[in-house]
Every structure is written in C-alpha cells, then in structure tokens.
Write a protein that holds these residues in place. Structure first.
Motif, mmCIF file in Angstrom:
data_model
loop_
_atom_site.group_PDB
_atom_site.id
_atom_site.type_symbol
_atom_site.label_atom_id
_atom_site.label_comp_id
_atom_site.label_asym_id
_atom_site.label_seq_id
_atom_site.Cartn_x
_atom_site.Cartn_y
_atom_site.Cartn_z
ATOM 1 N N GLU A 161 -14.057 11.767 -19.482
ATOM 2 C CA GLU A 161 -14.626 10.983 -20.575
ATOM 3 C C GLU A 161 -13.940 11.428 -21.857
ATOM 4 O OE1 GLU A 161 -18.682 11.870 -21.527
ATOM 5 O OE2 GLU A 161 -19.021 9.924 -22.466
ATOM 6 N N ALA A 163 -11.983 8.712 -23.711
ATOM 7 C CA ALA A 163 -11.349 7.492 -24.212
ATOM 8 C C ALA A 163 -12.282 6.748 -25.149
ATOM 9 C CB ALA A 163 -10.980 6.584 -23.045
ATOM 10 N N TRP A 289 -15.377 6.536 -19.752
ATOM 11 C CA TRP A 289 -14.867 7.320 -18.635
ATOM 12 C C TRP A 289 -13.687 6.572 -18.010
ATOM 13 C CZ3 TRP A 289 -16.926 11.980 -16.775
ATOM 14 C CH2 TRP A 289 -18.126 12.391 -17.369
ATOM 15 N N ASP A 290 -12.981 7.269 -17.157
ATOM 16 C CA ASP A 290 -11.848 6.649 -16.470
ATOM 17 C C ASP A 290 -12.270 5.430 -15.648
ATOM 18 O OD1 ASP A 290 -12.972 9.183 -15.098
ATOM 19 O OD2 ASP A 290 -12.260 7.937 -13.457
ATOM 20 N N PHE A 387 -5.354 7.403 -18.476
ATOM 21 C CA PHE A 387 -6.209 8.517 -18.055
ATOM 22 C C PHE A 387 -5.424 9.597 -17.317
ATOM 23 C CE2 PHE A 387 -9.178 5.164 -18.927
ATOM 24 C CZ PHE A 387 -10.193 5.830 -19.587
ATOM 25 N N ALA A 391 -5.586 13.378 -18.684
ATOM 26 C CA ALA A 391 -6.081 14.430 -17.790
ATOM 27 C C ALA A 391 -5.388 15.763 -18.011
ATOM 28 C CB ALA A 391 -5.922 13.999 -16.338
#
Lengths: 445, 311
Positions: A161, A163, A289-290, A387, A391
C-alpha cells in the motif's frame, strides 16, 4: 422377591450403561476417525501425500492451484492436495484442536502470535540443512516471520500500500495536469476536486483519509513514524511522526465535516465493481494497494497510479508505505514435516512465484523476481508494473509483529478514530494507546 | 393383615418407584448428559479460565485475579458497559412501554382486530440478522428511506450508521420494530384481567386513566416483572444488531466505539484476540451484574407487583 426385582433392575442398568458406553465410544470413534484423517494420506508407493490449506475461495484459487499442479507434475516423491477457503477462523480452530494439515498459507501477522503459542514448527534446521537463504526475499518481509531468534515461516505473495490512485476524468475536469507529489499538494488538489450542490451537500469528494478504511499503520509510515523501540522495549505510539499523521488526516475531517463526509460515503457502491466510487469518479483520489481496482488501471483504464505523496520538505520519505505478505508455515503437529518443507522451499522459489504472480496479478516476495524479464516484460503484467518498482523502496514498512499486535492495532484504530472525529487531540489519544499497550509488552500476552 | 405383608407391599411400592425413577432418568439422560457436557462443564471451566492466561493453542497458565484487575482498569470495559446501560434505559425500557401501549390498542374491541394483531407480530418472525440488514438499507445516510422521509418533511437527515451520536438511536429505532413478542405477551395478560373490576370502577366513576393505573397496571404487573427481568438479561447480551450494523470485523465497535456493547467487546476479546481468559472473566462479571440487577428488581417488585388472590 426383592432380590428378583434387584436383578431385573441391575439388568436394566447394565443394558442402559452398555448402551450409553456404546454410544459414547461411538462418539469417540467418530472423533478418532476425524483426527486420524491425516494418516489415510500417508505413504503410497513411495509418494508422500500432504495437505496444504490456503484461504482463497473458489473464485480466487486459480493461481494457487496452478502452482500446486506444477509442483505435482514435477515431483514424484511428494503429492500436494490443496484445500481452499480455510480462513483464519478455521486455521485457528485446527491449530488449537491439534489436528492441523501439513502446511498452511496465512496472513503474516498470524505467525508470531501462533509461534508464541507453540503451534508452529521452527524452520531453522530445515533452512540450514537445505542451504536455503532468506536473504533472497524483499528486505523487511522476514521481520514478521521471525521470533525469539527462530524462523517460523517464509513469505509468499506480497501486498503493498504505497500508491495514490486517481480518477483521470476528475483530474482533467479540475485542470490538474499531474498527480500531487507532496502531502500539501494532495490537500490542495483534494479541495479542487471536491464539488458540492446548492444545499452544500458533497457530490464529489477529492480524498478521504480513511477510505476504504481507517489505516492505523499506513499513515504513520508515510510520515516516517515508528511503533516500537526495541532498545527501550517500549511501544511508541506517541512518536511525533505518528501524531503528525493523525493531525494531517484530521484536516480532511475539518475540511469536509465528519457527518457530510460519512453520509456521502454511505452512498458509495461496492469496491472493485463498476460502481466503485473511484471508478465512477465520486471519489477522485484514494490510497491504494497493488490489488485495488487492478482491472480499471493501465493506459486505457479510468484510474491512474502514482506513488503516494510524501510530507513536504521530506523527499527522503518518498516511496513510504505499508508492505505485508502471505506467509507459509508448517504446524508443529504436522504429520509430514519433511515433505511439507520440500513443497514450501519449492513454492517460495523464484519460478513458482512468477507463475503465481502472472496468474493472479500479484507481487512475488523474491527480490530477483521483481526485475525478471519473464515477469515484468509480460504485457499482461503492465498494470502491476508501478508496484513491482515500488516494492523495492527502502521506505516500505510494516506493523511490528508481536503477540499483542492485534490489541495494539485495535487500540490505534479506536483512539485514532476519536482524533478524526475531533473528540480527542492526537497527542492525548496516542498517550492513551501507550498506557493501554505498554503493560502488555514482554508479558507473553 | 400381618406386619410382614405390609412390609412386603411397602417394599414392592418402593422398588417400583425406584424403577420408574431410573427409567425416567434414562429417558432424560440425553438432555442430562448434554447439559452436563455442553453447559455445566463449560460454565465451570470458564471460571477456571478466567483465572488464567489462555489463548487456545497452548495450555492455560494460571495468573490469579490478573484478568479481573486488568478488566477494572480497562477503559473499553467501561465504554461497553456505558453503551449497554444506555441501550437498556433508552432502548429496552421505552420499547417495553411501547409494547404495552400497542397491546392496549390491540385489546380494544374493533373490527379486524386479529388482522392488526398479526400485523404487529409479523416483524418478529424475521430473523434478527435479516431485519438488521434490512434496517441498514432503511437507515442509509445518503439514500435510505428514513432519510428520504425526513428530507420530504424538511427535517435534518442524520448519518445514522456513521455518526457516533446517531448509531445507538438507530439501533433503538429498529428495536421498536421487533416488540411483537412483548406485545403478544401483554395482550394475553390483558385478556386475563377480570371484566368485573372495570364494571365496578365504571360504576364508581373512574375515568380511563384511573382505570389503567388502578386496575390494568396492577393486574398485569406479574407480566411486567417477567418481561422486565428477561428483557434486562437480553439487553445485557445485546450483540447481533450491533455486530451487523458495525459491518466490519476489524472495527466491531462501529464509529468511535459507539456500538461497542458488553457482549461485542467480550466477543472481540475471545475471537479477535483469542484472549479466552480475559473473555471468561468478562463473562463472569456480566453474570454478577445481571444477578445483582435481577435481585434488585425482585426486591422492589414486592411494592408494585400484585398476584391474584394475594393482597
């Protein structure tokens, strides 16, 4: 005569007691039958049958089934049967009841509380014997899985999370060219993106700090906050960054009014559907979230993706956010630990994880996989691309796992919401959390 | 008749009785065993667990009175107790009065009486979870029917389920919908009040108000006592509606903890935190609270409850 009656009576009693004992032992047999179920899946012709539980329901279990099928195809000595829809509650009951399956996939936050109860088999000797290295995983993922110097689980697919998702049309209509980079810009854009009708009711809202939910971990991490000081053995809800985070969230409540905002929110449609407020544009920006609205992202989708803004004057905090993973572990009462380890070691490897990620649009836990061409160059994975990049940020964090983590998080939620509603100051609320939680530290609670 | 025959007869009766008792016990044994295994044992063992640190997966660890000490220092214990007392005083008590009021109306001799009675009882048939879900739609802050009506009347439209000041009133409002059982029980009691009393009172010149307070209310007071006690117990176990309304297992108390009732907090301790020791302690404290309240109600009942044939 009396003697005769007594005999009849005792025969009666005997019959009754036999019947009763009989029925009780039947219950016992039934119970044994259930408990011993694992034994039926023992050795058959050199192949060890093991049972693997995961929480995904029928609609979502395609990716994990693909991975299990691949394992069964390539391995002759171990055969895995995957059983889905085994949620938290079922896992808890199975572990407490002492008849768990051989290997389980669960939320990483469960690991330390369950390990603290002795329900999980440490992996240390397996790791050592197999020359397995946990350094291959994205840094930070192992902290949830290690406890008292032992490793209890390995990380699987990762959730991030960090973004800012936004509705492209809303941005165009408001004349906003690029997504906000700092939190002050976010606040300013949120005002531009909010519309009200003549009666003052909200008809479009720029940003809500607690949508889709109040997140007691994400916001402090954005501000560089900390939850625990290992040196002092103190929980640190009163960390200045945590308090700043709540004060920033509170600004939106003051801007919109709690009731106005909550009333507007109650008209929102279901998340992840065409009625999702971010898809319809009722909500212009959302922390994401992704997996959030993945099918609506990408070049042609209505939703854009940007890194979440950082606090003004602190570019070093860019890329901050929350990271968590699924975790796979072997219960202490697993009947086939060796075979379970073979499967576990294989499934967290790079190739099987890439297979899983491609099937299910998720982020693998192995660092090398994040740049593996077979994953990132796949046109199907384009919506995940931002993402995969996020990461590897060093500013991603997690709520420190502990045996009291659930109570700590709940206290942060309860007190944090009071701050948003203006019932309490952020400093007072976090002092309250400290007072509630600190006694639990080091208590094995 | 000799002494020995009397003796033999007596013995015969005694052994026959004993046999009947055993057969009876045997037939009742499924229930007796069920009670011992699934009720008495859990009740007793929960007291032991309340003195331990017990998280299900490992053996309980004896900690003495620690759970109780922690409980009395826990602000959420008091918050949940406050919310529970609130829903009892402002929810259950007016609802009891409401069911009496409806029962009085339904007891009047009007055409279509049985249809009205059916209509008022109907909502009670709907399962509690289903009716709570239904009311969530009705009380939706943005598009709910209740707020549509308020809007058309030019009144304010609260965010019923989102505003901590309005969640408990929302629950209370829904509660009035489910008073059918209380109404039916009052109705039965009302029909038992002897007609002669009213005739005598009418002759003495008593108005409707006096007739209600001097005849009706005392006559049905045993029913009020019964409903008060069962209702108090039920109110302290208030759970389903609040759990459905909060609609979020991670935030079981609803906005600002405004729907954290005693039973929901107990559930959270037991099943979210798996803190069975603490939850057991909460259960025993609840038992003591309800016991004390019941004793208090019984003590005062001598002053306002009248049984037929007694003074």
């Amino acid at each position: 005569m009396e003697k005769g009656v007594c005999n009849v009576k005792s025969r009666w009693l005997k019959a009754a007691s036999v019947a009763m004992v009989g029925s009780i032992s039947t219950f016992g047999l039934v119970a044994c039958g259930n408990g011993g179920g694992g034994n039926n899946t023992g050795n058959s012709g050199g192949t060890v049958e093991i049972t693997f539980w995961h929480p995904w329901t029928a609609a979502d279990q395609g990716p994990i089934n693909a991975v299990v099928d691949e394992f069964n195809k390539t391995h002759k000595d171990v055969h895995v049967t995957a059983i889905g829809n085994q949620n938290n509650q079922k896992q808890t009951i199975a572990l407490a009841g002492g008849s768990p399956p051989d290997i389980i996939l669960t939320a990483s936050t469960n690991i330390i509380p369950w390990a603290g109860q002795g329900a999980i088999e440490p992996l240390d000797s397996d790791i050592k014997q197999s020359n397995f290295s946990t350094a291959q995983f994205i840094p930070g993922l192992m902290t949830d899985l290690e406890y008292n110097g032992h490793t209890y689980a390995l990380p699987y697919s990762v959730g991030i999370e960090s973004a800012l998702l936004y509705n492209k049309k809303d941005f165009q209509a408001a004349g906003i060219k690029s997504p906000p980079k700092t939190l002050n810009e976010l606040y300013a854009d949120a005002q531009k993106l909010t519309k009200r009708d003549s009666a003052g009711n909200i008809t479009q809202i720029g940003f809500m700090p607690d949508f889709p939910w109040f997140d007691p971990v994400f916001w402090p991490l954005v501000f560089g906050g900390k939850f625990y000081d290992p040196a002092a053995k103190q929980v640190t809800p009163t960390d200045p960054a945590n308090i700043q985070a709540l004060e920033y969230e509170r600004k939106f409540y003051q801007l919109y009014g709690a009731n106005q905002m909550n009333k507007f929110k109650s008209g929102f449609g279901k998340l992840g559907t065409p009625n999702d407020p971010l898809v319809t544009g009722q909500l212009a920006m959302e922390m994401g979230w992704d997996y959030t609205d993945a099918q609506y992202r990408g070049d042609n989708g209505p939703i854009g993706v940007a890194p979440f803004p950082y606090p003004d004057g602190h570019p070093e905090l860019a890329g901050a956010g929350l990271m968590g993973s699924d975790a796979v572990f072997i219960p202490a009462k697993s009947k086939h630990k060796q075979a379970a380890w073979e499967f576990l070691q294989w499934m967290v490897g790079e190739k099987p994880q890439i297979l899983f990620s491609k099937e299910g649009n998720s982020i693998p836990s192995v660092t090398a996989a994040l740049t593996d061409p077979s994953l990132v160059d796949d046109p199907k994975m384009k919506v995940m691309d931002p993402f995969f990049k996020m990461a590897s940020s060093h500013n991603l964090g997690a709520f420190p796992a502990s045996t009291y983590a659930a109570k700590y998080a709940q206290a942060l939620i309860d007190e944090g919401q009071k701050v948003l509603l203006g019932q309490e100051s952020a400093a007072a609320a976090m002092a309250q959390v400290k007072q509630q939680i600190q006694p639990l530290v080091g208590q094995g609670n | 008749m000799s002494a020995s025959t009397v003796n033999a007869n007596l013995l015969g009766i005694r052994s026959r009785r004993r046999k009947a008792l055993l057969v009876g016990l045997l037939f009742a044994s499924p229930w007796i065993l069920g009670f011992l295994i699934f009720q008495l044992y859990p009740i007793l063992i929960s007291f032991y667990y309340s003195l331990t640190d017990y998280h299900l997966m490992s053996a309980p660890h004896f900690t003495g009175l620690k759970n109780y000490q922690d409980l009395f220092r826990d602000p959420k214990f008091y918050q949940s107790l406050y919310n529970t007392i609130y829903i009892t005083i402002f929810g259950f008590v007016p609802q009891l009065a409401f069911s009496l009021f409806i029962a009085l109306l339904l007891n009047m001799n009007v055409k279509g009486q049985s249809i009205y009675r059916t209509i008022f009882f109907l909502p009670t048939i709907v399962p509690l979870v289903a009716s709570s879900l239904l009311w969530m739609w009705l009380l939706n802050g943005e598009h709910g029917l209740v707020n549509e009506i308020l809007r058309s009347l030019g009144m304010g439209q609260p965010a019923w389920l989102a505003d901590p000041n309005w969640t408990k009133p929302a629950l209370i409002l829904m509660g009035f919908w489910g008073t059918g059982i209380g109404t039916v029980m009052y109705l039965a009691a009302l029909q038992d009040v002897p007609r002669e009393y009213y005739e005598a009172a009418a002759i003495d010149g008593a108005g409707p108000w006096q007739r209600f307070w001097k005849i009706t209310f005392p006559s049905i007071s045993p029913m009020t006592l019964f409903q008060l006690i069962t209702g108090l117990i039920g109110s302290f176990q208030y759970f389903t509606q609040a759990y459905v309304f909060a609609n979020d297992p991670n935030n079981i108390g609803g906005p600002g903890g405004s729907m954290l009732f005693y039973a929901t907090y107990l559930y959270q301790q037991a099943f979210s935190f798996l803190d069975m020791g603490y939850a057991s302690a909460m259960a025993w404290v609840l038992f003591v609270i309800v016991l004390v309240l019941t004793i208090l109600v019984f003590r005062t009942s001598a002053r306002w409850v009248y049984y037929g044939g007694e003074k």
